[in-house]
Design a protein around this motif. Structure first.
Motif, mmCIF file in Angstrom:
data_model
loop_
_atom_site.group_PDB
_atom_site.id
_atom_site.type_symbol
_atom_site.label_atom_id
_atom_site.label_comp_id
_atom_site.label_asym_id
_atom_site.label_seq_id
_atom_site.Cartn_x
_atom_site.Cartn_y
_atom_site.Cartn_z
ATOM 1 N N ALA A 40 0.869 -1.221 -0.027
ATOM 2 C CA ALA A 40 -0.013 -0.144 -0.072
ATOM 3 C C ALA A 40 0.910 1.138 0.035
ATOM 4 O O ALA A 40 0.348 2.216 -0.759
ATOM 5 N N GLY A 41 1.988 1.085 0.764
ATOM 6 C CA GLY A 41 2.910 2.338 0.589
ATOM 7 C C GLY A 41 3.380 2.541 -0.610
ATOM 8 O O GLY A 41 3.460 3.680 -1.246
ATOM 9 N N LEU A 42 3.806 1.451 -1.436
ATOM 10 C CA LEU A 42 4.389 1.680 -2.812
ATOM 11 C C LEU A 42 3.355 2.234 -3.484
ATOM 12 O O LEU A 42 3.427 3.005 -4.377
ATOM 13 N N MET A 43 2.113 1.778 -3.298
ATOM 14 C CA MET A 43 0.833 2.245 -4.215
ATOM 15 C C MET A 43 0.647 3.772 -4.123
ATOM 16 O O MET A 43 0.565 4.332 -4.815
ATOM 17 N N ASP A 44 0.599 3.959 -2.806
ATOM 18 C CA ASP A 44 0.421 5.435 -2.372
ATOM 19 C C ASP A 44 1.343 6.358 -3.227
ATOM 20 O O ASP A 44 1.239 7.273 -3.641
ATOM 21 N N GLY A 45 2.943 6.001 -3.273
ATOM 22 C CA GLY A 45 3.636 6.755 -3.943
ATOM 23 C C GLY A 45 3.917 6.582 -5.245
ATOM 24 O O GLY A 45 4.275 7.626 -5.944
ATOM 25 N N GLU A 46 3.739 5.510 -5.815
ATOM 26 C CA GLU A 46 3.996 5.078 -6.956
ATOM 27 C C GLU A 46 2.895 4.583 -8.153
ATOM 28 O O GLU A 46 3.006 4.641 -9.217
ATOM 29 N N GLY A 47 1.974 4.325 -7.487
ATOM 30 C CA GLY A 47 0.939 3.637 -8.314
ATOM 31 C C GLY A 47 -0.106 4.661 -8.875
ATOM 32 O O GLY A 47 -0.233 5.795 -8.425
ATOM 33 N N CYS A 48 -0.948 4.139 -9.636
ATOM 34 C CA CYS A 48 -2.227 4.819 -10.339
ATOM 35 C C CYS A 48 -3.199 3.810 -10.384
ATOM 36 O O CYS A 48 -3.273 2.509 -10.713
ATOM 37 N N ILE A 49 -4.390 4.631 -9.998
ATOM 38 C CA ILE A 49 -5.861 3.561 -9.954
ATOM 39 C C ILE A 49 -6.685 4.411 -10.867
ATOM 40 O O ILE A 49 -6.802 5.702 -10.907
ATOM 41 N N GLN A 50 -6.890 3.679 -11.881
ATOM 42 C CA GLN A 50 -7.935 4.285 -12.942
ATOM 43 C C GLN A 50 -9.057 3.407 -13.300
ATOM 44 O O GLN A 50 -9.338 2.376 -13.356
ATOM 45 N N VAL A 51 -10.239 4.251 -13.700
ATOM 46 C CA VAL A 51 -11.240 3.616 -14.412
ATOM 47 C C VAL A 51 -11.009 3.894 -15.967
ATOM 48 O O VAL A 51 -11.055 5.159 -16.353
ATOM 49 N N ILE A 52 -10.837 3.126 -16.741
ATOM 50 C CA ILE A 52 -10.695 3.139 -18.076
ATOM 51 C C ILE A 52 -11.626 3.175 -18.672
ATOM 52 O O ILE A 52 -12.815 2.345 -18.800
ATOM 53 N N LYS A 53 -11.987 4.204 -19.934
ATOM 54 C CA LYS A 53 -13.143 4.465 -20.595
ATOM 55 C C LYS A 53 -12.702 4.107 -22.028
ATOM 56 O O LYS A 53 -11.673 4.857 -22.634
ATOM 57 N N GLN A 54 -13.372 3.165 -22.632
ATOM 58 C CA GLN A 54 -12.933 3.191 -24.093
ATOM 59 C C GLN A 54 -13.890 2.699 -24.900
ATOM 60 O O GLN A 54 -14.855 2.056 -24.742
ATOM 61 N N MET A 55 -14.080 3.480 -26.051
ATOM 62 C CA MET A 55 -14.959 3.097 -27.200
ATOM 63 C C MET A 55 -14.689 1.990 -28.177
ATOM 64 O O MET A 55 -13.573 1.966 -28.429
ATOM 65 N N VAL A 56 -15.671 0.999 -28.422
ATOM 66 C CA VAL A 56 -15.045 -0.129 -29.162
ATOM 67 C C VAL A 56 -16.112 0.083 -30.356
ATOM 68 O O VAL A 56 -17.066 0.293 -30.359
ATOM 69 N N PRO A 57 -15.560 -0.169 -31.510
ATOM 70 C CA PRO A 57 -15.921 0.191 -32.652
ATOM 71 C C PRO A 57 -17.235 -0.811 -32.717
ATOM 72 O O PRO A 57 -17.228 -1.998 -32.302
ATOM 73 N N GLY A 58 -18.253 -0.237 -33.335
ATOM 74 C CA GLY A 58 -19.446 -1.205 -33.410
ATOM 75 C C GLY A 58 -20.614 -1.175 -32.301
ATOM 76 O O GLY A 58 -21.628 -1.754 -32.323
ATOM 77 N N ARG A 59 -20.036 -0.505 -31.067
ATOM 78 C CA ARG A 59 -20.828 -0.522 -29.875
ATOM 79 C C ARG A 59 -21.138 0.762 -29.710
ATOM 80 O O ARG A 59 -20.689 1.794 -29.970
ATOM 81 N N LYS A 60 -22.876 0.953 -29.371
ATOM 82 C CA LYS A 60 -23.243 2.229 -29.039
ATOM 83 C C LYS A 60 -22.604 2.872 -27.469
ATOM 84 O O LYS A 60 -22.532 3.982 -27.693
ATOM 85 N N ASN A 61 -22.195 2.230 -26.732
ATOM 86 C CA ASN A 61 -21.912 2.678 -25.311
ATOM 87 C C ASN A 61 -20.069 2.291 -25.241
ATOM 88 O O ASN A 61 -19.796 1.235 -25.613
ATOM 89 N N PRO A 62 -19.484 3.337 -24.456
ATOM 90 C CA PRO A 62 -18.107 2.808 -24.179
ATOM 91 C C PRO A 62 -18.097 1.529 -23.181
ATOM 92 O O PRO A 62 -19.162 1.137 -22.488
ATOM 93 N N THR A 63 -16.934 0.965 -23.094
ATOM 94 C CA THR A 63 -16.680 -0.127 -22.134
ATOM 95 C C THR A 63 -15.836 0.616 -20.976
ATOM 96 O O THR A 63 -15.042 1.658 -21.160
ATOM 97 N N TYR A 64 -16.033 -0.006 -19.743
ATOM 98 C CA TYR A 64 -15.206 0.773 -18.554
ATOM 99 C C TYR A 64 -14.488 -0.444 -17.985
ATOM 100 O O TYR A 64 -15.021 -1.503 -17.709
ATOM 101 N N ARG A 65 -13.514 -0.124 -17.346
ATOM 102 C CA ARG A 65 -12.806 -1.199 -16.492
ATOM 103 C C ARG A 65 -11.993 -0.713 -15.408
ATOM 104 O O ARG A 65 -11.408 0.659 -15.651
ATOM 105 N N LEU A 66 -11.748 -1.409 -14.411
ATOM 106 C CA LEU A 66 -10.962 -0.893 -13.325
ATOM 107 C C LEU A 66 -9.262 -1.205 -13.702
ATOM 108 O O LEU A 66 -9.106 -2.257 -13.934
ATOM 109 N N ARG A 67 -8.517 -0.287 -13.484
ATOM 110 C CA ARG A 67 -7.048 -0.452 -13.556
ATOM 111 C C ARG A 67 -6.183 0.013 -12.567
ATOM 112 O O ARG A 67 -6.330 0.819 -12.064
ATOM 113 N N LEU A 68 -5.253 -0.914 -11.931
ATOM 114 C CA LEU A 68 -4.230 -0.514 -10.985
ATOM 115 C C LEU A 68 -2.846 -0.727 -11.645
ATOM 116 O O LEU A 68 -2.564 -1.937 -12.295
#
Length: 176
Positions: A40-68
């Protein structure tokens, strides 16, 4: 002294490039409090927490995913992080840039693994605790992984996922 299981080298295809990553398999899947606090200490200092939003061709809505994600020029620090979190991951080299004096490495937990990692680290995080809480809520309340059936994902869930995406971005912009 931590004992490491032998790492398996594997080739990773990324577009026209092939990279060799090192699969790190933790020696235990149930890390102790000290190991999680260190991670957790390493994550606090060096890490990145993201919710990724990505448009996929042929889909009406974007996809979302959690990334660390965490990048570091010391391979063993990332390997130690993986062991302390207790979830297998591949440590991959980052393409070398002119301003890099040494090779940089990256470890990424995506989707369900990111969720499990954040749940393990949450109580020990300080600086990124709010971001981790948003990420965990994103998966739980946004019902990530839901297989919606023939009618598709309800509109309210798309709106909720977008809200979490924006909330996490706002936390990042306000953390400087």
């Amino acid at each position: 002294t931590r004992t490491f299981r032998p790492a398996k080298r594997r080739q990773i295809q990324a577009g026209a490039h092939t990279f060799v990553g090192v699969l790190i398999t933790p020696s235990t899947s149930v890390p102790g409090a000290t190991a999680l606090a260190y991670a957790a200490g390493l994550m606090d200092g060096e890490g990145c927490i993201q919710v990724i939003k990505q448009m996929v061709p042929g889909r009406k809505n974007p996809t979302y995913r959690l990334r660390l994600e965490m990048a570091q020029n010391d391979f063993l620090t990332l390997a130690n992080f993986v062991h302390c979190v207790g979830l297998p991951a591949t440590v991959r080299p980052v393409k070398r840039e002119a301003d890099h004096s040494r090779q940089v490495w990256r470890v990424t937990y995506d989707g369900p693994q990111a969720y499990v990692a954040l749940r393990r680290l949450l109580r020990y995080l300080v600086r990124k605790k709010a971001e981790a809480a948003v990420g965990i809520d994103f998966v739980r309340r946004g019902r990530i992984g839901l297989h919606p059936g023939p009618k598709g994902t309800p509109t309210r869930l798309w709106a909720l996922r977008e809200t979490f995406f924006r909330e996490l971005r706002a936390l990042k912009l306000g953390s400087d």
